[in-house]
Design an enzyme around this catalytic site. Structure first.
Site, PDB file in Angstrom:
ATOM      1  N   ASP A   1      -1.255 -16.349   6.236  1.00 34.69           N
ATOM      2  CA  ASP A   1      -2.841 -16.597   6.184  1.00 34.69           C
ATOM      3  C   ASP A   1      -2.450 -17.868   5.957  1.00 34.69           C
ATOM      4  O   ASP A   1      -2.194 -19.278   5.662  1.00 34.69           O
ATOM      5  CB  ASP A   1      -2.861 -16.397   4.735  1.00 34.69           C
ATOM      6  CG  ASP A   1      -4.463 -16.832   4.101  1.00 34.69           C
ATOM      7  OD1 ASP A   1      -4.868 -17.231   4.967  1.00 34.69           O
ATOM      8  OD2 ASP A   1      -4.648 -16.120   3.189  1.00 34.69           O
TER       9      ASP A   1
ATOM     10  N   TYR B   1      -0.364 -20.055  -8.838  1.00 35.64           N
ATOM     11  CA  TYR B   1      -1.004 -19.042  -8.016  1.00 35.64           C
ATOM     12  C   TYR B   1      -1.569 -19.886  -6.225  1.00 35.64           C
ATOM     13  O   TYR B   1      -2.227 -20.595  -6.186  1.00 35.64           O
ATOM     14  CB  TYR B   1      -2.043 -18.345  -8.771  1.00 35.64           C
ATOM     15  CG  TYR B   1      -2.731 -17.192  -7.392  1.00 35.64           C
ATOM     16  CD1 TYR B   1      -2.489 -15.656  -6.795  1.00 35.64           C
ATOM     17  CD2 TYR B   1      -4.274 -17.521  -6.897  1.00 35.64           C
ATOM     18  CE1 TYR B   1      -2.522 -15.446  -5.672  1.00 35.64           C
ATOM     19  CE2 TYR B   1      -4.927 -16.653  -6.112  1.00 35.64           C
ATOM     20  CZ  TYR B   1      -4.362 -15.472  -5.530  1.00 35.64           C
ATOM     21  OH  TYR B   1      -5.095 -14.608  -4.859  1.00 35.64           O
TER      22      TYR B   1
ATOM     23  N   LYS C   1      -2.086 -13.859  -2.867  1.00 36.99           N
ATOM     24  CA  LYS C   1      -1.473 -12.407  -2.959  1.00 36.99           C
ATOM     25  C   LYS C   1       0.148 -12.242  -1.970  1.00 36.99           C
ATOM     26  O   LYS C   1      -0.189 -12.611  -0.842  1.00 36.99           O
ATOM     27  CB  LYS C   1      -1.915 -11.107  -2.921  1.00 36.99           C
ATOM     28  CG  LYS C   1      -2.769 -10.569  -4.282  1.00 36.99           C
ATOM     29  CD  LYS C   1      -1.279  -9.901  -5.512  1.00 36.99           C
ATOM     30  CE  LYS C   1      -1.130  -9.588  -6.381  1.00 36.99           C
ATOM     31  NZ  LYS C   1      -0.639 -10.716  -6.849  1.00 36.99           N
ATOM     32  N   ASP C   2       1.147 -11.770  -2.052  1.00 37.85           N
ATOM     33  CA  ASP C   2       2.314 -12.264  -1.111  1.00 37.85           C
ATOM     34  C   ASP C   2       1.539 -11.427   0.119  1.00 37.85           C
ATOM     35  O   ASP C   2       2.215 -11.767   1.513  1.00 37.85           O
ATOM     36  CB  ASP C   2       3.436 -11.441  -1.204  1.00 37.85           C
ATOM     37  CG  ASP C   2       3.584 -12.108  -2.854  1.00 37.85           C
ATOM     38  OD1 ASP C   2       2.576 -12.074  -4.345  1.00 37.85           O
ATOM     39  OD2 ASP C   2       4.834 -12.625  -3.086  1.00 37.85           O
ATOM     40  N   ASP C   3       0.766 -10.336  -0.080  1.00 31.57           N
ATOM     41  CA  ASP C   3       0.639  -9.921   1.586  1.00 31.57           C
ATOM     42  C   ASP C   3       1.675  -9.441   2.756  1.00 31.57           C
ATOM     43  O   ASP C   3       2.010  -9.381   3.161  1.00 31.57           O
ATOM     44  CB  ASP C   3      -0.514 -10.674   2.056  1.00 31.57           C
ATOM     45  CG  ASP C   3      -1.183 -11.123   1.317  1.00 31.57           C
ATOM     46  OD1 ASP C   3      -2.034 -10.322   0.208  1.00 31.57           O
ATOM     47  OD2 ASP C   3      -2.883 -10.939   1.521  1.00 31.57           O
TER      48      ASP C   3
HETATM   49  P1  13P Z   1      -5.029 -13.481   0.160  1.00 28.98           P
HETATM   50  O1  13P Z   1      -3.901 -13.815  -0.615  1.00 28.98           O
HETATM   51  O2  13P Z   1      -5.018 -12.811   0.974  1.00 28.98           O
HETATM   52  O3  13P Z   1      -5.689 -14.763   0.382  1.00 28.98           O
HETATM   53  O4  13P Z   1      -6.471 -13.566  -0.965  1.00 28.98           O
HETATM   54  C1  13P Z   1      -6.666 -14.335  -1.583  1.00 28.98           C
HETATM   55  C2  13P Z   1      -7.677 -14.118  -3.041  1.00 28.98           C
HETATM   56  O5  13P Z   1      -7.895 -14.086  -3.969  1.00 28.98           O
HETATM   57  C3  13P Z   1      -8.829 -13.221  -2.396  1.00 28.98           C
HETATM   58  O6  13P Z   1      -9.454 -12.635  -3.875  1.00 28.98           O
HETATM   59 MG    MG Z   2      -6.238 -16.164   1.993  1.00 27.94          MG
HETATM   60 MG    MG Z   3      -4.422 -12.651   2.322  1.00 28.56          MG
END
Ligand code: 13P
Ligand code: MG
Ligand code: MG
Ligand code: 13P
Length: 374
Positions: free
Chosen positions: A11, A230, A233-235
């Site tokens: 990202d 934080y 998320k790892d996605d």
């Molecule tokens: P991403 O990890 O996809 O950037 O999302 C972060 C988030 O906290 C969305 O609410």
């Molecule tokens: Mg993001």
């Molecule tokens: Mg993401």
């Protein structure tokens, strides 16, 4: 021919919050891979799932190759410069280190790689998920590779009847890769006992016990373990080989009709059902729901066929409706109980500070005032 499939995703900035990368961002990453990868890779495919850009590459340089990783890193750096120019949200979000040090593992981007001896025909699936973490694949992989109710190939196909070996990582361990190998079907209760906790135990790879070939590679990084706080998320991305010694494409896709609850969604801190979506789909409801895309290919002499979308077929519209309803139902529960992740998984420190302050204001009621039973 020995071919390596590498998928590296990050990202590096998003439109309107955490929804999707801009067109220019995707074009910049594409141009960079196209130009600088000319003598390095045999083929590539670039797509986005939610706000994450994934670079799928076919080459002959093996796993963890410095130049392949640097190619992806440089493309993400070039993209980050554009994201900054455009003022995109979270520009460079997943690039956690300042300089490249040989391998993108541990630097923020997610990586799934497999060096394979190409079969005469080599069908495989590339999965990408957004607003969730690698444990999201635990249940679908268990069902596809260890459960006859999902995968009749386990009893119908002689190539599959020896079962599969699961390599499972304890992602809470930050000092190194802590892994265990377990065999299905003999040890399915042990496998299940670990996979029930997808925030800690994550399938890293799956192997055919009949041929010894690798079937699955999952990106198992935990961003908050790398960054110490934080960062999103790892996605996770994942590669799955299908047919012959492996489950059929349909057996691998079927578990995604469940829309099981995974960690993710708003602020990376909630339980939300996983929605299968077409590739290049953005994010909306409650910064979610967590989504997974699947793109299928055959690779031949290191060249990819055209992509086929695993979740575009009309069947998945009904699943999406079902998952949307599950998501709305869970959101009716707001912040209470299972709707939000447990304290250990909450991605923000604000609540910890709040609870610490409140703790000081608690008082033990004097014994004399306590109700007594005469
Ligand atoms: P991403 O990890 O996809 O950037 O999302 C972060 C988030 O906290 C969305 O609410
Ligand atoms: Mg993001
Ligand atoms: Mg993401
Ligand atoms: P085909 O006969 O169409 O190749 O399908 C075989 C199969 O196993 C599908 O699950």
């Amino acid at each position: 021919m020995k071919t390596t499939l590498s998928v590296i995703k990050a990202d590096i900035g998003s439109l309107a919050g955490h929804m999707a990368p801009s067109k220019r961002l995707l074009e910049t990453v594409e141009a960079c891979i196209h130009e600088r990868g000319r003598d390095l890779i045999l083929d590539h495919y670039i797509s986005h799932t939610g706000d994450d850009i994934a670079i799928l590459m076919a080459h002959t340089r093996g796993e963890g190759d410095e130049q392949i990783h640097k190619l992806a890193w440089d493309a993400f750096l070039a993209g980050t410069a554009v994201a900054r120019q455009q003022g995109l949200y979270g520009a460079g979000q997943d690039l956690l280190k300042d300089s490249f040090s040989g391998n993108v593992r541990g630097m923020g981007p997610a990586v799934a790689e497999m060096e394979i001896e190409e079969r005469p025909n080599e069908p495989f699936l590339f999965f990408a998920a957004d607003k969730t973490d690698p444990g999201a694949y635990n249940l679908p992989l268990y069902l596809a590779f260890a459960d006859v109710m999902n995968t009749p190939g386990l009893i119908l196909s002689p190539n599959m009847s020896k079962g599969f070996r699961f390599v499972i990582m304890d992602v809470s361990n930050t000092s190194g890769d802590r892994v265990i190998e377990l065999n299905a079907p003999e040890e399915i209760y042990d496998i299940a006992a670990l996979l029930r906790d997808p925030e800690r135990y994550v399938v890293e790879s799956v192997w055919s016990r009949a041929s010894g070939e690798q079937a699955v590679a999952v990106a198992t990084s935990r961003l908050h373990n790398i960054a110490g706080k934080y960062t999103g998320k790892d996605d996770p991305v994942m590669l799955v080989r299908v047919q012959m010694n492996f489950p059929a494409t349909g057996e691998v896709l079927t578990p995604y009709a469940i829309g099981h609850f995974v960690a993710g969604g708003m602020r990376g801190s909630h339980q939300m059902p996983l929605m299968p979506v077409t590739s290049n789909t953005g994010i909306s409801y409650f910064d979610g729901p967590p989504v997974v895309s699947c793109t299928g290919f055959c690779v031949h002499n290191g060249k990819l066929t055209e992509p086929i979308d695993g979740f575009a077929q009309p069947f998945w519209n009904t699943v999406r409706d079902h998952v949307a309803n599950k998501a709305i139902e869970m959101r009716r529960q707001g912040f209470v109980g299972t709707a939000m992740l447990p304290m250990s998984e909450l991605e923000y420190t604000g609540i910890t500070e709040k609870l610490r302050d409140l703790d000081k204001r608690f008082a033990l009621r004097a014994e004399a005032l306590a109700p007594t039973l005469a």
